[in-house]
Design a protein around this motif. Structure first.
Motif, PDB file in Angstrom:
ATOM      1  N   ALA A   1     -50.359 -14.944   9.738  1.00  0.00           N
ATOM      2  CA  ALA A   1     -49.325 -15.649   8.978  1.00  0.00           C
ATOM      3  C   ALA A   1     -49.080 -16.999   9.649  1.00  0.00           C
ATOM      4  CB  ALA A   1     -48.041 -14.836   8.958  1.00  0.00           C
ATOM      5  N   ILE A   2     -48.819 -18.018   8.829  1.00  0.00           N
ATOM      6  CA  ILE A   2     -48.662 -19.382   9.366  1.00  0.00           C
ATOM      7  C   ILE A   2     -47.509 -20.116   8.711  1.00  0.00           C
ATOM      8  CG2 ILE A   2     -51.075 -19.795  10.019  1.00  0.00           C
ATOM      9  CD1 ILE A   2     -51.162 -21.394   7.217  1.00  0.00           C
ATOM     10  N   SER A   3     -47.282 -21.327   9.212  1.00  0.00           N
ATOM     11  CA  SER A   3     -46.409 -22.307   8.574  1.00  0.00           C
ATOM     12  C   SER A   3     -44.940 -21.901   8.530  1.00  0.00           C
ATOM     13  CB  SER A   3     -46.875 -22.622   7.139  1.00  0.00           C
ATOM     14  OG  SER A   3     -48.061 -23.358   7.176  1.00  0.00           O
ATOM     15  N   MET A   4     -44.544 -20.972   9.382  1.00  0.00           N
ATOM     16  CA  MET A   4     -43.123 -20.648   9.439  1.00  0.00           C
ATOM     17  C   MET A   4     -42.454 -21.494  10.525  1.00  0.00           C
ATOM     18  SD  MET A   4     -45.014 -18.691  11.456  1.00  0.00           S
ATOM     19  CE  MET A   4     -45.626 -17.343  10.473  1.00  0.00           C
ATOM     20  N   THR A   5     -41.181 -21.799  10.323  1.00  0.00           N
ATOM     21  CA  THR A   5     -40.423 -22.503  11.359  1.00  0.00           C
ATOM     22  C   THR A   5     -40.113 -21.521  12.489  1.00  0.00           C
ATOM     23  OG1 THR A   5     -38.363 -21.913  10.269  1.00  0.00           O
ATOM     24  CG2 THR A   5     -39.333 -24.049   9.685  1.00  0.00           C
ATOM     25  N   GLN A   6     -39.626 -22.053  13.610  1.00  0.00           N
ATOM     26  CA  GLN A   6     -39.214 -21.154  14.694  1.00  0.00           C
ATOM     27  C   GLN A   6     -38.048 -20.294  14.215  1.00  0.00           C
ATOM     28  OE1 GLN A   6     -36.887 -22.303  18.053  1.00  0.00           O
ATOM     29  NE2 GLN A   6     -38.407 -21.539  19.529  1.00  0.00           N
ATOM     30  N   HIS A   7     -37.172 -20.879  13.424  1.00  0.00           N
ATOM     31  CA  HIS A   7     -36.066 -20.127  12.823  1.00  0.00           C
ATOM     32  C   HIS A   7     -36.599 -18.919  12.054  1.00  0.00           C
ATOM     33  CE1 HIS A   7     -32.453 -19.409  10.331  1.00  0.00           C
ATOM     34  NE2 HIS A   7     -33.239 -19.491   9.272  1.00  0.00           N
ATOM     35  N   ALA A   8     -37.596 -19.153  11.211  1.00  0.00           N
ATOM     36  CA  ALA A   8     -38.175 -18.060  10.414  1.00  0.00           C
ATOM     37  C   ALA A   8     -38.817 -17.022  11.330  1.00  0.00           C
ATOM     38  CB  ALA A   8     -39.203 -18.627   9.433  1.00  0.00           C
ATOM     39  N   ALA A   9     -39.509 -17.488  12.363  1.00  0.00           N
ATOM     40  CA  ALA A   9     -40.177 -16.564  13.287  1.00  0.00           C
ATOM     41  C   ALA A   9     -39.152 -15.677  13.993  1.00  0.00           C
ATOM     42  CB  ALA A   9     -40.990 -17.359  14.316  1.00  0.00           C
ATOM     43  N   LYS A  10     -38.031 -16.271  14.359  1.00  0.00           N
ATOM     44  CA  LYS A  10     -36.979 -15.491  15.024  1.00  0.00           C
ATOM     45  C   LYS A  10     -36.322 -14.505  14.059  1.00  0.00           C
ATOM     46  CE  LYS A  10     -36.058 -18.660  18.781  1.00  0.00           C
ATOM     47  NZ  LYS A  10     -35.158 -19.653  19.389  1.00  0.00           N
ATOM     48  N   LYS A  11     -36.139 -14.955  12.818  1.00  0.00           N
ATOM     49  CA  LYS A  11     -35.556 -14.050  11.820  1.00  0.00           C
ATOM     50  C   LYS A  11     -36.517 -12.898  11.505  1.00  0.00           C
ATOM     51  CE  LYS A  11     -31.637 -15.918  11.428  1.00  0.00           C
ATOM     52  NZ  LYS A  11     -30.507 -15.185  12.026  1.00  0.00           N
ATOM     53  N   TYR A  12     -37.808 -13.192  11.579  1.00  0.00           N
ATOM     54  CA  TYR A  12     -38.780 -12.119  11.388  1.00  0.00           C
ATOM     55  C   TYR A  12     -38.611 -11.055  12.478  1.00  0.00           C
ATOM     56  CZ  TYR A  12     -43.158  -9.529  11.431  1.00  0.00           C
ATOM     57  OH  TYR A  12     -44.074  -8.513  11.438  1.00  0.00           O
ATOM     58  N   CYS A  13     -38.483 -11.512  13.727  1.00  0.00           N
ATOM     59  CA  CYS A  13     -38.317 -10.573  14.842  1.00  0.00           C
ATOM     60  C   CYS A  13     -37.035  -9.751  14.683  1.00  0.00           C
ATOM     61  CB  CYS A  13     -38.277 -11.330  16.167  1.00  0.00           C
ATOM     62  SG  CYS A  13     -39.826 -12.144  16.578  1.00  0.00           S
ATOM     63  N   GLU A  14     -35.994 -10.432  14.245  1.00  0.00           N
ATOM     64  CA  GLU A  14     -34.709  -9.750  14.057  1.00  0.00           C
ATOM     65  C   GLU A  14     -34.849  -8.654  12.996  1.00  0.00           C
ATOM     66  OE1 GLU A  14     -31.608 -12.676  13.497  1.00  0.00           O
ATOM     67  OE2 GLU A  14     -30.263 -11.169  12.644  1.00  0.00           O
ATOM     68  N   TRP A  15     -35.521  -9.004  11.923  1.00  0.00           N
ATOM     69  CA  TRP A  15     -35.735  -8.045  10.831  1.00  0.00           C
ATOM     70  C   TRP A  15     -36.629  -6.891  11.301  1.00  0.00           C
ATOM     71  CZ3 TRP A  15     -40.587  -7.048   8.628  1.00  0.00           C
ATOM     72  CH2 TRP A  15     -40.570  -6.197   7.511  1.00  0.00           C
ATOM     73  N   LEU A  16     -37.682  -7.233  12.033  1.00  0.00           N
ATOM     74  CA  LEU A  16     -38.614  -6.211  12.514  1.00  0.00           C
ATOM     75  C   LEU A  16     -37.900  -5.243  13.466  1.00  0.00           C
ATOM     76  CD1 LEU A  16     -41.690  -5.540  12.307  1.00  0.00           C
ATOM     77  CD2 LEU A  16     -41.980  -6.814  14.456  1.00  0.00           C
ATOM     78  N   SER A  17     -36.995  -5.784  14.264  1.00  0.00           N
ATOM     79  CA  SER A  17     -36.224  -4.953  15.195  1.00  0.00           C
ATOM     80  C   SER A  17     -35.350  -3.972  14.426  1.00  0.00           C
ATOM     81  CB  SER A  17     -35.337  -5.826  16.095  1.00  0.00           C
ATOM     82  OG  SER A  17     -36.121  -6.754  16.801  1.00  0.00           O
ATOM     83  N   ALA A  18     -34.675  -4.495  13.401  1.00  0.00           N
ATOM     84  CA  ALA A  18     -33.803  -3.622  12.609  1.00  0.00           C
ATOM     85  C   ALA A  18     -34.621  -2.547  11.911  1.00  0.00           C
ATOM     86  CB  ALA A  18     -33.031  -4.459  11.588  1.00  0.00           C
ATOM     87  N   LYS A  19     -35.731  -2.969  11.387  1.00  0.00           N
ATOM     88  CA  LYS A  19     -36.567  -2.090  10.574  1.00  0.00           C
ATOM     89  C   LYS A  19     -37.169  -0.951  11.400  1.00  0.00           C
ATOM     90  CE  LYS A  19     -38.583  -1.562   6.530  1.00  0.00           C
ATOM     91  NZ  LYS A  19     -37.794  -1.271   5.342  1.00  0.00           N
ATOM     92  N   THR A  20     -37.560  -1.263  12.660  1.00  0.00           N
ATOM     93  CA  THR A  20     -38.251  -0.274  13.487  1.00  0.00           C
ATOM     94  C   THR A  20     -37.316   0.425  14.471  1.00  0.00           C
ATOM     95  OG1 THR A  20     -38.744  -1.974  15.127  1.00  0.00           O
ATOM     96  CG2 THR A  20     -40.421  -1.574  13.444  1.00  0.00           C
ATOM     97  N   GLY A  21     -36.156  -0.183  14.714  1.00  0.00           N
ATOM     98  CA  GLY A  21     -35.263   0.375  15.715  1.00  0.00           C
ATOM     99  C   GLY A  21     -35.695   0.047  17.138  1.00  0.00           C
ATOM    100  N   ARG A  22     -36.696  -0.802  17.300  1.00  0.00           N
ATOM    101  CA  ARG A  22     -37.128  -1.246  18.622  1.00  0.00           C
ATOM    102  C   ARG A  22     -36.935  -2.759  18.701  1.00  0.00           C
ATOM    103  NH1 ARG A  22     -39.746   3.402  17.775  1.00  0.00           N
ATOM    104  NH2 ARG A  22     -40.866   2.610  15.985  1.00  0.00           N
ATOM    105  N   TYR A  23     -36.529  -3.247  19.867  1.00  0.00           N
ATOM    106  CA  TYR A  23     -36.151  -4.656  19.982  1.00  0.00           C
ATOM    107  C   TYR A  23     -37.369  -5.562  20.164  1.00  0.00           C
ATOM    108  CZ  TYR A  23     -34.254  -8.991  21.827  1.00  0.00           C
ATOM    109  OH  TYR A  23     -33.982 -10.317  22.041  1.00  0.00           O
ATOM    110  N   TYR A  24     -37.654  -6.359  19.165  1.00  0.00           N
ATOM    111  CA  TYR A  24     -38.754  -7.336  19.232  1.00  0.00           C
ATOM    112  C   TYR A  24     -38.178  -8.742  19.222  1.00  0.00           C
ATOM    113  CZ  TYR A  24     -41.901  -3.493  18.064  1.00  0.00           C
ATOM    114  OH  TYR A  24     -42.604  -2.321  18.079  1.00  0.00           O
ATOM    115  N   ARG A  25     -38.884  -9.638  19.896  1.00  0.00           N
ATOM    116  CA  ARG A  25     -38.496 -11.051  19.861  1.00  0.00           C
ATOM    117  C   ARG A  25     -39.738 -11.897  20.118  1.00  0.00           C
ATOM    118  NH1 ARG A  25     -38.861 -12.506  25.121  1.00  0.00           N
ATOM    119  NH2 ARG A  25     -38.032 -11.139  26.756  1.00  0.00           N
ATOM    120  N   LEU A  26     -39.546 -13.229  20.057  1.00  0.00           N
ATOM    121  CA  LEU A  26     -40.631 -14.122  20.444  1.00  0.00           C
ATOM    122  C   LEU A  26     -40.768 -14.089  21.959  1.00  0.00           C
ATOM    123  CD1 LEU A  26     -39.899 -17.297  18.250  1.00  0.00           C
ATOM    124  CD2 LEU A  26     -41.503 -15.428  17.774  1.00  0.00           C
ATOM    125  N   PRO A  27     -41.972 -14.306  22.489  1.00  0.00           N
ATOM    126  CA  PRO A  27     -42.120 -14.384  23.941  1.00  0.00           C
ATOM    127  C   PRO A  27     -41.464 -15.651  24.468  1.00  0.00           C
ATOM    128  CG  PRO A  27     -44.173 -15.001  22.850  1.00  0.00           C
ATOM    129  CD  PRO A  27     -43.237 -14.528  21.777  1.00  0.00           C
TER     130      PRO A  27
END
Lengths: 306, 446
Positions: A113-139
């Motif tokens: 996946a490409i062309s997302m802002t850092q904001h979008a990338a962080k929101k993706y991690c936030e969503w993925l964390s909620a969805k899986t119950g495990r804490y993900y973030r950008l490195p």
């Protein structure tokens, strides 16, 4: 810590995580490294806490679920009830619809996946964390370079010999001017694919050319340059569109507002960088889940900056 | 000159290209200026001398209008935004705020030159402007364009420039009048100002792939925004049907023309550019399968049209607004000697492959640079008729998918079916949304 595969509920999408043991490494490149830039120094010692890192860059198979709420649509079609985690994820903000095809004709399945802002990338991690119950973030930038080097001190994680780059990486010379499906080249010593090239990867940090000077002469633990502005923020690893020196383990790059130069609407989208078709995501999961205030710093997005 | 890459960061090859193209665009504008100074021919009306201030009016304050105004303000050192108009106060306010944020020194729009409502365009036109940007929903374009030309203004108008055949004919008429009056007319089909397209299509015209026998053009994407009635009513309980449709304009044909007109026109225009001509007939199919329900008005979510040109060559066109399908926003041409991916600026002939390696530009900016430079130079460009005919190609496609019939270009262009409402006011009844039924829906004669 063991490798594991996580799955995105309501869909068939999965992603693999690789354990990265904690340790100390020398961050940056020495003056003697060919084609290095001043912002890569001084070399300084950094201590990194253990984490898992995505074996591959995030692909459209995962990102489009977030982008188009496909988990919700799939759940409706399958007539499944939302789990408590699904409900948490459903409550989070998702990207607006893109104006155009965001793959720019380069393909979806197994492609990054490409062309997302850092904001979008962080929101993706936030969503993925909620969805899986495990804490993900950008490195953080330090975690990224630690994982990329995988114990090496050379230009690349396979040594200094640029002529071998094609075995490990997609870059300008071999990419046919597009990104490529993840995981086709050789991995680095810690089993991570495409750390060099294919797409640049978002870090959580702001970009400051002089940031390393602050860490010189001491051993900092998990340094992180909390972003204060929307641009520049850090991307790492170089891309299909770059030359070999930009793929080096130490090479740094900052985002720029011109990455959305061709977004025809004003205000321009906070979700898409129409002109950064070389920027993607790789997620990490720290072994020790951080406290809320630290999480807030990692999640700093557009609305909390400038 | 703006720095493209962050100091200390590593610039990509593309960044270098972009940096140098900005320099080129600037040089072109300056070149035009100095040429003007050396050559004192009478200027077109309205009088805009070599370096004189060009006063800009913006009609239509949505996201694209705001973007276009910003680009026009960057296109020349001596331009000012002096008047704005929109149907809605809130859109006007937010647009003005955005534009001022980007460059307050070029914005001079006091309260008395901010106009709201259906007649705002007339008031902008009488506010002492030299150039107007027309960026309302496309259904208004023919009316606004003809008024602007009648008032003797230079025009930049967004695509499409009409949503039905009577509108297309009106724009063609006005474009001809603009030519007689020496007025510049730019149309927001920015690919026509994109260096990659210009070079690739020039090569095709020079015979790089032989005779073009077929083309494929696509706008397959996820679709766009929607303003749901329930949300709008919550914010304003006495919302009229007219206001609802105006707020959610994308889904009503009298305003939008369907997405085949609103977005896919770009790719259809490229195909006609490649052929240097317009189709003689077309047939197609389409429908709405996923994006259904009242919030989505009457437009289809997919169209597939086969256009035929005079030489018998075909242009196959797809446009779709359904998420998570095969997406592509591209144009391709097949010739007797090779193939071209026009959108990717590459040409293949046998074993040989050519790829564009030259400068790249931001065509959304260049289209304004070119327009204003042409006004300065005294040789105004006029893209009005071409823009109208490109809009007609999209309208023809919609006529085919809605009716299920094969339709000739001439018949389509002469259709007397107007989609416009009989009255423009908040209390007036706009046309009722009605999803077309192929085999039943009439598209040529009222």
């Amino acid at each position: 810590m063991k490798p594991y595969t996580d799955k995105i509920n309501n869909t068939s999408a999965t992603f693999e995580m690789v354990p990265i043991r904690g340790g100390t490494f020398r961050m940056g490149s020495p003056d003697s490294e060919a084609k290095r830039k001043a912002d890569e120094g001084p070399v300084h010692e950094v201590k990194i806490s253990p984490f898992w890192m995505g074996k591959y860059e995030v692909t459209w198979d995962e990102y489009e679920i977030f982008m188009f709420q496909l988990d919700i649509h799939q759940r409706n079609i399958r007539q499944e009830d939302p789990s408590p985690l699904d409900k948490l994820a459903d409550a989070l903000v998702r990207p607006t619809k893109p104006y155009t095809d965001m793959t720019f004709g380069m393909g979806k399945e197994r492609n990054p996946a490409i062309s997302m802002t850092q904001h979008a990338a962080k929101k993706y991690c936030e969503w993925l964390s909620a969805k899986t119950g495990r804490y993900y973030r950008l490195p953080t930038e330090a975690e990224w370079e630690y994982a990329c080097r995988a114990g090496t001190t050379t230009k690349y994680s396979f040594g200094d010999d640029e002529s071998k780059l094609g075995d490990y990486a997609w870059y300008y010379e071999n990419s046919e001017e597009k990104y490529q499906k993840v995981g086709q080249k050789k991995p680095n010593p810690w089993g991570l694919y495409d750390m060099h090239g294919n797409v640049c990867e978002w870090c959580a940090d702001g970009y400051d050319a002089n940031f390393y000077a602050q860490g010189a002469g001491k051993v900092e633990t998990d340094p992180f340059d909390v972003p204060k502005v929307i641009e520049p923020c850090v991307v790492r690893g170089g891309s299909w569109d770059d030359d070999p020196e930009q793929l080096r383990s130490a090479a740094r790059r900052g985002s720029h507002k011109d990455w959305k130069q061709q977004d025809p609407q004003i205000p321009q989208s906070v979700w898409y960088y129409t002109d950064a078709q070389f920027v993607g995501i790789r997620v990490v999961r720290p072994l020790q889940e951080p406290p809320a205030d630290k999480k807030a710093q990692y999640g700093m997005d557009d609305k909390t900056r400038n | 000159m703006s720095k493209i890459w962050t100091p200390g960061a590593v610039p990509s090859r593309r960044d270098f290209l972009r940096t140098s193209s900005v320099a080129v665009a600037g040089a072109t504008a300056l070149g035009a200026l100095s040429a003007r100074a050396a050559d004192e021919k009478p200027l077109p009306k309205p009088h805009v001398g070599g370096g004189d201030l060009i006063r800009i009016g913006l009609i239509g304050c949505g996201g694209r209008g705001t973007g276009a105004a910003n680009q026009a303000l960057q296109a020349d050192p001596n331009v000012k935004l002096v008047a704005v108009g929109d149907a809605f106060q809130d859109r006007l306010d937010s647009a003005l705020k955005s534009i001022e944020k980007l460059g307050a020194s070029k914005v001079d729009v006091p309260q008395e030159r901010r106009f709201v409502g259906f007649d705002a365009y007339k008031q902008v036109l009488t506010s002492g402007v030299d150039l107007v940007i027309l960026a309302t929903p496309p259904g208004f374009r023919p009316i606004h364009f003809s008024a602007a030309v009648a008032a003797g203004k230079h025009v930049f108008m967004e695509k499409p420039v009409a949503v039905d055949a009577p509108g297309v004919r009106m724009v063609i008429d006005s474009a001809r009048q603009a030519k007689e009056k020496g007025l510049a007319v730019g149309v927001g089909l920015q690919r026509r100002h994109q260096l990659t397209y210009l070079e690739t299509i020039k090569r095709i015209h020079d015979g790089a792939i032989g005779d073009v026998v077929s083309q494929r053009v696509y706008w397959n994407g996820a679709g766009v925004w929607v303003k749901k009635r329930a949300d709008l009513v919550k914010a304003k309980p006495d919302l009229t049907e007219m206001e609802y449709q105006m707020r959610n304009w994308y889904y009503f044909n009298w305003l939008c023309g369907d997405h085949i007109c609103e977005q896919h026109i770009h790719n259809l225009d490229v195909g006609c550019w490649v052929k240097n001509g317009w189709p003689i007939k077309a047939e197609g199919m389409g429908g709405r399968q996923v994006r259904t329900g009242e919030d989505y008005g009457e437009i289809y979510d997919h169209h597939a049209v086969e256009y035929e040109f005079e030489d018998g060559s075909r242009m196959f066109s797809y446009c779709r607004h359904i998420p998570k399908c095969w997406d592509s926003v591209t144009e391709h041409a097949q010739g007797t000697k090779g193939v071209a991916d026009v959108s990717a600026a590459s040409i293949k002939t046998g074993e040989d492959q050519w790829r564009y390696r030259g400068e790249k530009n931001n065509p959304y900016q260049t289209e304004h640079d070119d327009l204003i430079a042409s006004i300065r130079s005294g040789a105004p460009i006029n893209e009005g008729e071409r823009g109208a005919l490109s809009s007609m190609v999209a309208v023809l496609g919609r006529m085919c998918t809605y009716s299920g019939q094969m339709i000739k270009w001439e018949d389509a262009l002469n259709s007397n079916i107007s989609l416009a409402p009989s009255e423009y006011s908040w209390s007036a009844e706009p046309p009722k949304a009605a999803v077309a039924v192929p085999g039943v829906t009439q598209v040529l004669k009222a």
